[in-house]
Write an enzyme that holds these catalytic residues in place. Sequence first.
Site, PDB file in Angstrom:
ATOM      1  CE  LYS A  61      22.967 -13.467  31.827  1.00 15.75           C
ATOM      2  NZ  LYS A  61      23.299 -13.876  30.695  1.00 15.75           N
ATOM      3  CD  GLN A  77      24.328 -12.040  27.469  1.00 15.99           C
ATOM      4  OE1 GLN A  77      24.507 -12.362  28.336  1.00 15.99           O
ATOM      5  NE2 GLN A  77      23.035 -12.178  26.738  1.00 15.99           N
ATOM      6  CG  ASP A 106      23.729 -19.829  29.232  1.00 10.00           C
ATOM      7  OD1 ASP A 106      22.935 -19.518  29.853  1.00 10.00           O
ATOM      8  OD2 ASP A 106      24.242 -18.914  28.064  1.00 10.00           O
TER       9      ASP A 106
END
Lengths: 299, 299
Positions: A53, A97, A120
């Site tokens: 990422k 995460q 997200d």
Amino acid sequence: MTAAIIDGKAFAGEIRERVANQVARLKEMDIVPGLAVVLVGDDPASEIYVRNKNRQTEEAGMASFEHRLGEDTEEQELVELVRRLNADPQVHGILVQLPLPDHIDENLVINAIDPAKDVDGFHVINAGRLATGQSAMVPCTPLGCLLMLRDRLGDLSGREAVVIGRSNIVGKPMAQLLLRENCTVTVCHSRTRDIADVVRRGEIVVAAVGRRDFVPADWIRRGATVIDVGINRIDAPEKGEGKTRLVGDVQFDAVKDVADAITPVPGGVGPMTIACLLANTVTACCLSHGLPAPQDLTV
Amino acid sequence: MTAAIIDGKAFAGEIRERVANQVARLKEMDIVPGLAVVLVGDDPASEIYVRNKNRQTEEAGMASFEHRLGEDTEEQELVELVRRLNADPQVHGILVQLPLPDHIDENLVINAIDPAKDVDGFHVINAGRLATGQSAMVPCTPLGCLLMLRDRLGDLSGREAVVIGRSNIVGKPMAQLLLRENCTVTVCHSRTRDIADVVRRGEIVVAAVGRRDFVPADWIRRGATVIDVGINRIDAPEKGEGKTRLVGDVQFDAVKDVADAITPVPGGVGPMTIACLLANTVTACCLSHGLPAPQDLTV
């Protein structure tokens, strides 16, 4: 019939190019989109994701902020970091995460993120906006699937779509997105009876089960478009001792003789997910500056 | 075959009795559940709803607070009233009667309600919680439909359910609830092709379209359970000049020869909606006092 193989790697490259173009445009206004990634603990798979990422964020010309916290980080400490990132004008997207260590409440942490920075799309407010047809940050994997479907099929209106799996991360938001595209949407899952018959209705089939080889060819209607979200790691002794490889939820070799188009694993949905994370970050950056969301990066 | 007629009026009475029992139990703890209803303007239909809600609230032993504001009330004034009600410990449920006048942003007002007091279940956070399988205030009409389905069918797991309509108030939350009950759920709508074939798959059919006589008998699978959410007012010259009556979305007389069970209009879903509003208010009251939600009033 042999299905067209939908090249997610190439399409993800195209999305990243669109992202880079938008980033260049924003830089002319002295705006640099920034993505903060928070990693708690040292899960090796998470490490790899985070590294990818960060790399792709920087390659697109964006600012990447990495925050690593120890496995024993207190929930409150993590929430305070999220709050600082919420307040940081250089940060337009925040990604925590997952999974988090067991002693931390994931929902609590995710819902501490400013919904406008929740790239997200897991914040309850973004889930609610998506569920009620309002503009929302959309979870990256279903967003990527939808962009591929639109690219392949054009207008999806009126098509029969079947989503296999009902996770909050893929299945449910995917169903919402397909409904918004005016598909007739069926969600099936582990309790579905006669699942073969149900899946066989789908002109579009999205498999998001997390079980290798779950979908055989005789579940697929001739001419369907099949999106395989599964990423299952299996032993691959043919590659050498201890080697592994990735396979999807769909029996690719058999299904490609029935479907009109199919995404491979690897090289299908996977690369799209990070590309969509970058896309969401640029969208969040634009919206935070009162600019319209780039049309080619969102749905 | 003649379908069983699901008596929503009687079942709503049973729900109100359960509510009254919970209210009595709470009174022993010196707790009186309170519902505040806010009505802006003087829409005659809304007046009737509000009057019914207040009456039934009081009949169940709860406190009813009515707030009437003029048609030209400013949005900010309404939001301030909502905030006062949010802060009022005697108020456990807040309902802002819709529709609001055009100059007021409905979403903004609904999202000003404390989600814990949002007994209509329209707040974006409750929509998000429902969409992600978390406990939520569930919109009253789909909640009523689900209680009737459970009462009739018991465990819904594995059943094929078809929802016709995708409104935020009924269709979408209904689909979420049925999915949570482990049904295989299909949502169809105005863009659905071959809708007859799609609806015919349903062992459970929920019609929430708002068009009289929309669902004919040959769309219904033999033995299905049919829930008719439609409340359409039509002319009824047979009752006298200028008279009207209510009909549903389903062709009741024909469908009852095919279905196993069906809700009538009136007397089906309608009475359940207010009963579920009372149920949600008691649930909200219990939760606000750290008590468990009554199992027989929620899903």
